[in-house]
Motif scaffolding. Structure first.
Motif, PDB file in Angstrom:
ATOM      1  N   VAL A  94      43.808  44.343  43.607  1.00  0.00           N
ATOM      2  CA  VAL A  94      42.823  43.263  43.537  1.00  0.00           C
ATOM      3  C   VAL A  94      42.885  42.606  42.165  1.00  0.00           C
ATOM      4  CG1 VAL A  94      40.373  42.666  43.640  1.00  0.00           C
ATOM      5  CG2 VAL A  94      41.287  44.442  45.164  1.00  0.00           C
ATOM      6  N   CYS A  95      43.009  41.295  42.161  1.00  0.00           N
ATOM      7  CA  CYS A  95      42.949  40.533  40.905  1.00  0.00           C
ATOM      8  C   CYS A  95      42.038  39.334  41.145  1.00  0.00           C
ATOM      9  CB  CYS A  95      44.337  40.081  40.470  1.00  0.00           C
ATOM     10  SG  CYS A  95      44.336  39.232  38.877  1.00  0.00           S
ATOM     11  N   VAL A  96      40.786  39.485  40.765  1.00  0.00           N
ATOM     12  CA  VAL A  96      39.790  38.436  40.967  1.00  0.00           C
ATOM     13  C   VAL A  96      39.262  37.968  39.615  1.00  0.00           C
ATOM     14  CG1 VAL A  96      39.125  39.123  43.287  1.00  0.00           C
ATOM     15  CG2 VAL A  96      38.048  40.246  41.336  1.00  0.00           C
ATOM     16  N   GLY A  97      38.519  36.869  39.624  1.00  0.00           N
ATOM     17  CA  GLY A  97      38.024  36.299  38.381  1.00  0.00           C
ATOM     18  C   GLY A  97      37.127  37.246  37.613  1.00  0.00           C
ATOM     19  N   SER A 117      42.805  49.025  43.106  1.00  0.00           N
ATOM     20  CA  SER A 117      43.683  48.945  41.945  1.00  0.00           C
ATOM     21  C   SER A 117      43.415  47.592  41.295  1.00  0.00           C
ATOM     22  CB  SER A 117      45.155  49.057  42.343  1.00  0.00           C
ATOM     23  OG  SER A 117      45.988  48.969  41.201  1.00  0.00           O
ATOM     24  N   LEU A 118      42.495  47.597  40.334  1.00  0.00           N
ATOM     25  CA  LEU A 118      42.096  46.347  39.684  1.00  0.00           C
ATOM     26  C   LEU A 118      43.135  45.919  38.652  1.00  0.00           C
ATOM     27  CD1 LEU A 118      38.250  46.744  39.166  1.00  0.00           C
ATOM     28  CD2 LEU A 118      39.398  44.837  40.307  1.00  0.00           C
ATOM     29  N   ILE A 119      43.487  44.652  38.693  1.00  0.00           N
ATOM     30  CA  ILE A 119      44.446  44.089  37.751  1.00  0.00           C
ATOM     31  C   ILE A 119      43.753  42.976  36.982  1.00  0.00           C
ATOM     32  CG2 ILE A 119      46.672  42.931  37.470  1.00  0.00           C
ATOM     33  CD1 ILE A 119      47.523  44.179  40.134  1.00  0.00           C
ATOM     34  N   ASN A 120      43.803  43.063  35.666  1.00  0.00           N
ATOM     35  CA  ASN A 120      43.185  42.055  34.820  1.00  0.00           C
ATOM     36  C   ASN A 120      43.841  40.697  35.082  1.00  0.00           C
ATOM     37  OD1 ASN A 120      42.610  40.391  32.418  1.00  0.00           O
ATOM     38  ND2 ASN A 120      41.772  42.258  31.536  1.00  0.00           N
ATOM     39  N   SER A 121      43.031  39.671  35.287  1.00  0.00           N
ATOM     40  CA  SER A 121      43.576  38.347  35.601  1.00  0.00           C
ATOM     41  C   SER A 121      44.330  37.734  34.426  1.00  0.00           C
ATOM     42  CB  SER A 121      42.452  37.405  36.057  1.00  0.00           C
ATOM     43  OG  SER A 121      41.458  37.274  35.051  1.00  0.00           O
ATOM     44  N   SER A 122      44.178  38.318  33.225  1.00  0.00           N
ATOM     45  CA  SER A 122      44.920  37.836  32.057  1.00  0.00           C
ATOM     46  C   SER A 122      46.274  38.519  31.901  1.00  0.00           C
ATOM     47  CB  SER A 122      44.098  38.062  30.783  1.00  0.00           C
ATOM     48  OG  SER A 122      42.907  37.304  30.816  1.00  0.00           O
ATOM     49  N   MET A 123      46.613  39.385  32.833  1.00  0.00           N
ATOM     50  CA  MET A 123      47.912  40.045  32.791  1.00  0.00           C
ATOM     51  C   MET A 123      49.019  38.991  32.758  1.00  0.00           C
ATOM     52  SD  MET A 123      49.442  43.227  33.272  1.00  0.00           S
ATOM     53  CE  MET A 123      48.592  44.269  34.465  1.00  0.00           C
ATOM     54  N   PRO A 124      49.974  39.087  31.803  1.00  0.00           N
ATOM     55  CA  PRO A 124      51.101  38.143  31.817  1.00  0.00           C
ATOM     56  C   PRO A 124      51.801  38.167  33.168  1.00  0.00           C
ATOM     57  CG  PRO A 124      51.073  39.395  29.765  1.00  0.00           C
ATOM     58  CD  PRO A 124      50.033  40.009  30.654  1.00  0.00           C
ATOM     59  N   ALA A 125      52.238  37.010  33.613  1.00  0.00           N
ATOM     60  CA  ALA A 125      52.754  36.878  34.976  1.00  0.00           C
ATOM     61  C   ALA A 125      53.912  37.825  35.258  1.00  0.00           C
ATOM     62  CB  ALA A 125      53.166  35.428  35.230  1.00  0.00           C
ATOM     63  N   ASP A 139      50.564  43.661  48.997  1.00  0.00           N
ATOM     64  CA  ASP A 139      49.598  42.561  49.084  1.00  0.00           C
ATOM     65  C   ASP A 139      48.706  42.534  47.850  1.00  0.00           C
ATOM     66  OD1 ASP A 139      50.459  41.838  51.675  1.00  0.00           O
ATOM     67  OD2 ASP A 139      49.198  43.410  52.547  1.00  0.00           O
ATOM     68  N   LEU A 140      48.182  41.356  47.552  1.00  0.00           N
ATOM     69  CA  LEU A 140      47.283  41.180  46.417  1.00  0.00           C
ATOM     70  C   LEU A 140      46.059  40.394  46.864  1.00  0.00           C
ATOM     71  CD1 LEU A 140      46.784  41.463  43.327  1.00  0.00           C
ATOM     72  CD2 LEU A 140      47.899  39.231  43.064  1.00  0.00           C
ATOM     73  N   VAL A 141      44.879  40.977  46.652  1.00  0.00           N
ATOM     74  CA  VAL A 141      43.620  40.285  46.943  1.00  0.00           C
ATOM     75  C   VAL A 141      43.228  39.456  45.727  1.00  0.00           C
ATOM     76  CG1 VAL A 141      41.168  40.568  47.454  1.00  0.00           C
ATOM     77  CG2 VAL A 141      42.864  42.033  48.585  1.00  0.00           C
ATOM     78  N   VAL A 142      42.943  38.190  45.928  1.00  0.00           N
ATOM     79  CA  VAL A 142      42.602  37.259  44.853  1.00  0.00           C
ATOM     80  C   VAL A 142      41.321  36.526  45.251  1.00  0.00           C
ATOM     81  CG1 VAL A 142      45.029  37.014  44.249  1.00  0.00           C
ATOM     82  CG2 VAL A 142      43.984  35.375  45.833  1.00  0.00           C
ATOM     83  N   ASP A 143      40.875  35.611  44.397  1.00  0.00           N
ATOM     84  CA  ASP A 143      39.771  34.725  44.771  1.00  0.00           C
ATOM     85  C   ASP A 143      40.021  33.348  44.185  1.00  0.00           C
ATOM     86  OD1 ASP A 143      39.102  34.984  42.089  1.00  0.00           O
ATOM     87  OD2 ASP A 143      37.203  36.014  42.431  1.00  0.00           O
ATOM     88  N   ALA A 144      39.126  32.420  44.437  1.00  0.00           N
ATOM     89  CA  ALA A 144      39.338  31.035  44.006  1.00  0.00           C
ATOM     90  C   ALA A 144      39.490  30.938  42.497  1.00  0.00           C
ATOM     91  CB  ALA A 144      38.172  30.165  44.484  1.00  0.00           C
ATOM     92  N   ARG A 145      38.714  31.756  41.767  1.00  0.00           N
ATOM     93  CA  ARG A 145      38.777  31.652  40.313  1.00  0.00           C
ATOM     94  C   ARG A 145      40.095  32.185  39.767  1.00  0.00           C
ATOM     95  NH1 ARG A 145      35.150  34.457  35.681  1.00  0.00           N
ATOM     96  NH2 ARG A 145      35.941  33.215  33.950  1.00  0.00           N
ATOM     97  N   SER A 146      40.554  33.341  40.256  1.00  0.00           N
ATOM     98  CA  SER A 146      41.814  33.864  39.742  1.00  0.00           C
ATOM     99  C   SER A 146      42.980  32.967  40.170  1.00  0.00           C
ATOM    100  CB  SER A 146      42.036  35.311  40.192  1.00  0.00           C
ATOM    101  OG  SER A 146      42.113  35.418  41.597  1.00  0.00           O
ATOM    102  N   ALA A 236      30.522  42.536  27.315  1.00  0.00           N
ATOM    103  CA  ALA A 236      31.521  41.487  27.095  1.00  0.00           C
ATOM    104  C   ALA A 236      32.929  42.051  27.242  1.00  0.00           C
ATOM    105  CB  ALA A 236      31.341  40.868  25.709  1.00  0.00           C
ATOM    106  N   LEU A 237      33.049  43.168  27.938  1.00  0.00           N
ATOM    107  CA  LEU A 237      34.353  43.760  28.207  1.00  0.00           C
ATOM    108  C   LEU A 237      35.078  42.962  29.296  1.00  0.00           C
ATOM    109  CD1 LEU A 237      33.096  47.441  28.429  1.00  0.00           C
ATOM    110  CD2 LEU A 237      34.607  46.565  26.631  1.00  0.00           C
ATOM    111  N   PRO A 238      36.419  43.047  29.359  1.00  0.00           N
ATOM    112  CA  PRO A 238      37.086  42.522  30.557  1.00  0.00           C
ATOM    113  C   PRO A 238      36.555  43.305  31.757  1.00  0.00           C
ATOM    114  CG  PRO A 238      38.677  43.041  28.815  1.00  0.00           C
ATOM    115  CD  PRO A 238      37.365  43.635  28.392  1.00  0.00           C
TER     116      PRO A 238
END
Length: 587
Positions: A94-97, A117-125, A139-146, A236-238
């Motif tokens: 999962v990589c969401v905003g 399995s959370l992935i920080n959205s700031s992870m380099p591509a 598969d990767l779950v995303v949302d509109a913001r990410s 204020a953590l990621p």
């Protein structure tokens, strides 16, 4: 905001409810939310506040959440996952905003017996793609913001549209119909999450978190975290990081009014403190550095009683400036790593008593620590430098799909953190990461100690020190960010840092070529290679170093942030782009 301060304290769980939670042996990360729902008498009162509204399809976005509201979002997402065939024992990438979304997906998936399995959205591509492939996620779950903001998500969606699942399609249901067995009843060893490391030593590793193990740190602090009924928490953590999830679990367990930031930049933290008036702030060192970079007025943060800094030890100079903004507060360096399951060391500073440089303090009550010899594995004598090793019930059961690395991380029943440290009179001091130590003919040099030296120079806001290979032998590069109004020229700052580093190296019996120390003054640190959590990746900075030194400011091809270079040590070394390492990892 008057509404927040008037109503929020009433959401705190009673002493009797907290005692019930402490006595519940089955309590853990996969069922804590249901236990809180059952015990709360104020489940309809908002106590979680967002810097930006959150919503699901068909529902109205909200900025204030009660236990009931959290439950509605949790059930809506859980129903959506069940409709997609996710079930017990599955692991979902999962990589969401940033913001509340990672927490909501976490409690939704654990409620159906799956793990996230959370992935920080700031992870380099490139790193994100390699991480997905390395860990077998199709598969990767995303949302509109990410999808709108994450380079990693955008790259993944462009190359694997069929394997990109947009959670924005999940519909809000005020009363979702769930199976009779829901919520799932976990075992102690039930996997709840994989959390990736920062990637300081290579491709980020996926760390296992289990129902009981991940909760042990929270269990020890039930009824002890809040310092009063007026407690208010600003995180204020990621929010995809395990430390952020731990603090949100703690907030829910106690009913603490909590403001969730979806960004870590300093000015946003400043604005949130001024608006929400928290008693406790929790962030990574980078956010605190960005906060003090913008200047701190005397007593600017008067409501703050505690600052928690997670991860690596904070720089002493940043701590001192921050405390000036809240003279009655304490700065708590909570040292840990993803593998430790929680911060297992605690060092505390006040304005009248700043902790010594690089001090991480003493182990918390559920941990034991030692300094071990790198060669023999035997315990070192007090004051001698070795490898930091820890034992605690919170430590991960291992790395996902990496049994060899899991076994290699332990020695004599203690987990090796990868840090070089020493212990003196019961207090521990972290002086470097093992992979960042610079070997010289006169002995090792520790880059974190050298950073502390440079931090004491007037006009310096932040610094990153790295060792490089050069034709004349090992070289040291210090990348310096000056204060906004340093009060002296960049040349003077660079020269002062240069001389201070040379004296420190000589005092530590280090031996470098006469041009083996270089200082680059930069406009900002944004060009430095960092991991998803904001840590500077020194393994990549080593490759970038020659490019920094080879081009004087203003030359064609110069890095735009470099304002002044004191020396050109290693200038004629080959320039290796940071991307080469990523390509090698993918290969």
């Amino acid at each position: 905001m008057e509404y927040i301060h008037r109503r929020a304290p009433g959401t705190m769980l009673t002493a009797e409810a907290l005692a019930t939670l402490r006595a519940d042996d089955s309590l853990g990360s996969a069922n804590f939310f249901d236990r809180c729902l059952a015990l709360s008498t104020t489940r309809d009162l908002p106590f979680v506040y967002l810097d930006r509204p959150f919503g699901l399809a068909g529902g109205t976005p909200v900025s204030e959440l009660s236990l009931d509201t959290l439950q509605q979002f949790r059930m809506s997402l859980a129903a959506w996952y069940l409709e997609r065939g996710v079930g017990q024992g599955d692991v979902v990438a999962v990589c969401v905003g940033d913001g509340i979304a990672p927490f909501l997906h976490y409690i939704a998936l654990t409620s159906i017996g799956a793990a996230i399995s959370l992935i920080n959205s700031s992870m380099p591509a490139d790193i994100g793609i390699a991480y997905m492939q390395e860990n077998g996620f199709a598969d990767l779950v995303v949302d509109a913001r990410s999808l709108a903001t994450s380079a990693f998500v955008q790259r993944w969606a462009a190359s694997a549209a069929h394997a990109t699942i947009d959670a924005s399609a999940a519909r809000f249901q005020a009363a979702a119909q769930m199976p009779a067995w829901w919520p799932y009843q976990p075992e102690d060893s039930t996997l709840v999450m994989l959390s990736h490391t920062s990637g300081t030593t290579g491709l980020p590793k996926a760390v296992r978190f289990e129902h009981r193990q991940f909760f042990m740190g929270k269990r020890a602090r039930i009824g002890r975290f809040a310092e009063g009924l007026d407690e208010r928490l600003l995180t204020a953590l990621p929010q995809s990081h395990s430390a952020a999830l731990s603090h949100l679990e703690t907030a829910v367990l106690h009913g603490i009014p909590t403001y969730v930031l979806g960004t870590q930049d300093g000015e946003s933290v400043r604005a949130a403190i001024g608006m929400f008036m928290p008693t406790t702030v929790v962030a990574f060192p980078k956010s605190y550095m960005l906060l003090v970079e913008g200047g701190v007025a005397d007593n600017e943060f008067a409501t703050v009683r505690r600052w928690f800094s997670m991860g690596d030890a904070a720089h002493q100079s940043h701590t001192r400036r921050l405390l000036a903004g809240a003279p009655a507060s304490r700065f708590i360096d909570a040292f840990g790593s993803s593998e430790l399951g929680m911060a297992l060391f605690r060092s505390e500073s006040t304005l009248s008593g700043i902790a010594p440089q690089r001090s991480i303090g003493r182990p918390v009550d559920i941990a034991v620590a030692k300094i071990l010899c790198a060669k023999t594995g035997e315990e070192m004598a007090p004051g001698e430098i070795g490898l930091l090793a820890v034992r605690s019930p919170t430590i991960t059961s291992g790395y996902w799909r990496k049994p060899g690395q899991t076994v290699g991380a332990w020695r004599g029943g203690y987990f090796l953190t990868g840090d070089v440290a020493f212990c003196k009179q019961g207090d521990f001091y972290q002086i470097d990461r093992e992979v960042d130590v610079v070997s010289t003919a006169g002995g090792p040099l520790y880059t974190l100690l050298l950073e502390e030296v440079a931090q004491q120079v007037a006009g310096v806001c932040d610094v990153s020190v790295v060792g490089m290979d050069a034709p004349g032998g090992p070289a040291i590069l210090a990348v310096v960010l000056p204060e906004r109004e340093p009060g002296q020229s960049l040349e003077a700052i660079a020269d002062t840092v240069l001389q201070a580093l040379r004296r420190a190296i000589e005092a530590r019996s280090g031996h470098l070529d006469e041009d083996g120390v270089a200082v680059a003054v930069v406009r900002d640190l944004a060009f430095l290679p960092t991991g998803a959590t904001g840590k500077v990746l020194k393994r990549l900075l080593r490759d970038l170093g020659p490019a920094i030194l080879h081009h004087a400011p203003g030359q064609q091809g110069a890095l735009p942030s470099v304002l002044h270079v004191s020396r050109r040590a290693a200038a004629h070394a080959a320039v290796h782009a940071a991307a080469h390492e990523t390509a090698a990892m993918q290969a």
